[in-house]
Design an enzyme around this catalytic site. Structure first.
Site, PDB file in Angstrom:
ATOM      1  N   ASP A  36      -9.057  30.661  10.567  1.00  0.00           N
ATOM      2  CA  ASP A  36      -9.314  30.336  11.971  1.00  0.00           C
ATOM      3  C   ASP A  36      -7.961  30.450  12.684  1.00  0.00           C
ATOM      4  O   ASP A  36      -6.901  30.429  12.041  1.00  0.00           O
ATOM      5  CB  ASP A  36      -9.862  28.900  12.048  1.00  0.00           C
ATOM      6  CG  ASP A  36      -9.810  28.339  13.453  1.00  0.00           C
ATOM      7  OD1 ASP A  36     -10.381  28.977  14.353  1.00  0.00           O
ATOM      8  OD2 ASP A  36      -9.177  27.291  13.647  1.00  0.00           O
ATOM      9  N   ASP A  76      -7.054  29.062  16.501  1.00  0.00           N
ATOM     10  CA  ASP A  76      -6.638  27.931  17.346  1.00  0.00           C
ATOM     11  C   ASP A  76      -6.772  26.601  16.609  1.00  0.00           C
ATOM     12  O   ASP A  76      -7.847  26.248  16.156  1.00  0.00           O
ATOM     13  CB  ASP A  76      -7.465  27.909  18.629  1.00  0.00           C
ATOM     14  CG  ASP A  76      -7.103  29.092  19.520  1.00  0.00           C
ATOM     15  OD1 ASP A  76      -8.015  29.869  19.855  1.00  0.00           O
ATOM     16  OD2 ASP A  76      -5.923  29.270  19.814  1.00  0.00           O
ATOM     17  N   GLU A 128      -4.095  24.438  21.334  1.00  0.00           N
ATOM     18  CA  GLU A 128      -5.069  24.008  22.342  1.00  0.00           C
ATOM     19  C   GLU A 128      -4.422  23.438  23.606  1.00  0.00           C
ATOM     20  O   GLU A 128      -4.954  23.605  24.699  1.00  0.00           O
ATOM     21  CB  GLU A 128      -6.101  23.032  21.763  1.00  0.00           C
ATOM     22  CG  GLU A 128      -7.109  23.694  20.842  1.00  0.00           C
ATOM     23  CD  GLU A 128      -7.996  24.767  21.487  1.00  0.00           C
ATOM     24  OE1 GLU A 128      -7.950  24.969  22.722  1.00  0.00           O
ATOM     25  OE2 GLU A 128      -8.723  25.435  20.736  1.00  0.00           O
ATOM     26  N   GLY A 183     -13.612  30.106  25.828  1.00  0.00           N
ATOM     27  CA  GLY A 183     -13.077  29.666  27.124  1.00  0.00           C
ATOM     28  C   GLY A 183     -14.071  29.809  28.260  1.00  0.00           C
ATOM     29  O   GLY A 183     -14.200  28.917  29.103  1.00  0.00           O
ATOM     30  N   GLU A 235     -17.374  29.914  28.045  1.00  0.00           N
ATOM     31  CA  GLU A 235     -18.444  28.938  27.804  1.00  0.00           C
ATOM     32  C   GLU A 235     -17.975  27.528  28.145  1.00  0.00           C
ATOM     33  O   GLU A 235     -18.693  26.703  28.684  1.00  0.00           O
ATOM     34  CB  GLU A 235     -18.888  28.991  26.335  1.00  0.00           C
ATOM     35  CG  GLU A 235     -19.528  30.320  25.935  1.00  0.00           C
ATOM     36  CD  GLU A 235     -18.506  31.407  25.590  1.00  0.00           C
ATOM     37  OE1 GLU A 235     -17.279  31.196  25.811  1.00  0.00           O
ATOM     38  OE2 GLU A 235     -18.936  32.491  25.166  1.00  0.00           O
ATOM     39  N   ARG A 236     -16.667  27.260  27.902  1.00  0.00           N
ATOM     40  CA  ARG A 236     -16.104  25.931  28.179  1.00  0.00           C
ATOM     41  C   ARG A 236     -16.044  25.671  29.685  1.00  0.00           C
ATOM     42  O   ARG A 236     -16.327  24.579  30.160  1.00  0.00           O
ATOM     43  CB  ARG A 236     -14.710  25.810  27.547  1.00  0.00           C
ATOM     44  CG  ARG A 236     -14.113  24.419  27.548  1.00  0.00           C
ATOM     45  CD  ARG A 236     -12.915  24.318  26.607  1.00  0.00           C
ATOM     46  NE  ARG A 236     -13.309  24.670  25.260  1.00  0.00           N
ATOM     47  CZ  ARG A 236     -12.548  25.412  24.441  1.00  0.00           C
ATOM     48  NH1 ARG A 236     -11.374  25.868  24.826  1.00  0.00           N
ATOM     49  NH2 ARG A 236     -12.977  25.708  23.238  1.00  0.00           N
ATOM     50  N   ASP A 286      -9.830  24.030  11.509  1.00  0.00           N
ATOM     51  CA  ASP A 286      -9.246  22.769  12.028  1.00  0.00           C
ATOM     52  C   ASP A 286     -10.283  21.871  12.664  1.00  0.00           C
ATOM     53  O   ASP A 286     -10.000  20.710  12.976  1.00  0.00           O
ATOM     54  CB  ASP A 286      -8.173  23.090  13.099  1.00  0.00           C
ATOM     55  CG  ASP A 286      -8.809  23.589  14.396  1.00  0.00           C
ATOM     56  OD1 ASP A 286      -8.588  22.947  15.450  1.00  0.00           O
ATOM     57  OD2 ASP A 286      -9.550  24.586  14.331  1.00  0.00           O
TER      58      ASP A 286
HETATM   59  C1  XBP Z   1     -10.857  27.877  19.596  1.00  0.00           C
HETATM   60  C2  XBP Z   1     -11.681  28.087  20.796  1.00  0.00           C
HETATM   61  C3  XBP Z   1     -11.172  28.995  21.862  1.00  0.00           C
HETATM   62  C4  XBP Z   1      -9.907  28.400  22.494  1.00  0.00           C
HETATM   63  C5  XBP Z   1      -9.676  28.965  23.871  1.00  0.00           C
HETATM   64  O1  XBP Z   1     -10.985  29.051  18.850  1.00  0.00           O
HETATM   65  O2  XBP Z   1     -12.767  27.558  20.871  1.00  0.00           O
HETATM   66  O3  XBP Z   1     -12.190  29.090  22.837  1.00  0.00           O
HETATM   67  O4  XBP Z   1     -10.104  26.989  22.656  1.00  0.00           O
HETATM   68  O5  XBP Z   1      -9.505  30.369  23.753  1.00  0.00           O
HETATM   69  P1  XBP Z   1     -10.828  29.031  17.211  1.00  0.00           P
HETATM   70  P2  XBP Z   1     -10.332  31.342  24.728  1.00  0.00           P
HETATM   71  O6  XBP Z   1     -10.546  27.605  16.781  1.00  0.00           O
HETATM   72  O7  XBP Z   1     -12.151  29.562  16.692  1.00  0.00           O
HETATM   73  O8  XBP Z   1      -9.659  29.946  16.944  1.00  0.00           O
HETATM   74  O9  XBP Z   1     -10.151  30.817  26.130  1.00  0.00           O
HETATM   75  O10 XBP Z   1      -9.721  32.693  24.504  1.00  0.00           O
HETATM   76  O11 XBP Z   1     -11.755  31.242  24.239  1.00  0.00           O
HETATM   77 MG    MG Z   2      -9.873  26.239  15.550  1.00  0.00          MG
END
Ligand code: XBP
Ligand code: MG
Length: 236
Positions: free
Chosen positions: A9, A11, A18, A52, A54-55, A182
């Site tokens: 993974d 992030d 984050e 991002g 979707e968030r 994580d």
């Molecule tokens: C983590 C996510 C990502 C990031 C934001 O990804 O959910 O959406 O928070 O990045 P992972 P984007 O843990 O699967 O690596 O804005 O590019 O989505």
């Molecule tokens: Mg992650």
């Protein structure tokens, strides 16, 4: 079990990114004339939703009362997210977010020992490239047999789609792989794909439910312990 591949993974796992994402979202909102600003407490809630774009939609639907959506709301969210990604990749290119402890050593040692490596992430390919060009050099892609990012699958984590995509691309069975994650969303995704998963927590995910994880670590600073617990054999 002989571990043939490690799926990472990004992030929160490769790097503690984050808060960099959070600050980049806030810069994009300000640049686009919005008075939205996500503090750590709000972002902690919003991390329930991966992706991002979707968030942002989750924030608007569940936390913004009385907001009048523009007619082409989907396009507007895509624009906001593109502006955010520009800020985030600029932050990464400046070297502001290093890899977490033990990660670079694990990648280089496992690759040198012939273990197949891959990435399975919800974030964008631009973000992965910006992070790893700094951390692993301009030939970073050479370490990875598959780079599964963002929108290439219809359903983001906790759906298993991105892990199925990576397994297919590598041509390696789930039972011959381990994953490093994580978050609860990430763990549910990799477990649903049948992959034994190890978790390294961070300040956003430390209180999440990691039921089903093979083991949970604060981080990979004690790599020898990770090798022992996971049974990863790096003898060439
Ligand atoms: C983590 C996510 C990502 C990031 C934001 O990804 O959910 O959406 O928070 O990045 P992972 P984007 O843990 O699967 O690596 O804005 O590019 O989505
Ligand atoms: Mg992650």
């Amino acid at each position: 079990m002989t571990i043939k591949a490690i799926i990472f993974d990004v992030d929160g796992t490769l790097a503690d990114t984050e808060d960099g994402h959070r600050l980049s979202f806030n810069k994009a909102f300000a640049e686009c004339g919005l008075d939205w600003s996500w503090d750590v407490a709000m972002y902690d809630k919003l991390l329930k939703v991966t992706g991002g774009k979707e968030r942002i939609k989750y924030f608007v639907s569940d936390f913004l009362k009385g907001y009048e959506k523009p007619a082409d709301f989907d396009e507007y969210v895509k624009h906001l997210h593109a502006v955010k990604t520009k800020h985030y990749t600029t932050m990464l290119a400046a070297g502001n977010i290093p890899l977490r402890p033990g990660v670079k050593q694990l990648i280089t040692e496992a690759h040198a020992a012939g273990i197949t490596l891959a990435i399975a992430t919800t974030t964008t390919p631009q973000n992965v490239a910006a992070l790893l060009e700094v951390a692993l050099g301009k030939n970073w892609e050479g370490y990875f047999a598959a780079n599964g990012c963002g929108d290439i699958v219809p359903h983001k984590k906790p759906a298993p789609d991105i892990y199925f995509w990576v397994l297919d691309k590598m041509g390696i069975k789930a039972s011959d792989c381990i994953a490093l994650e994580d978050s609860e969303n990430g763990l549910r995704s990799s477990l649903a794909a049948g992959i034994k998963t190890y978790v390294t927590i961070n300040h956003y995910t430390r209180n999440q439910d990691f039921t089903g994880a093979a083991a949970v670590f604060d981080d990979l600073s004690d790599l020898q312990n990770f090798y022992k617990v996971s049974g990863l054999k790096l003898a060439k």
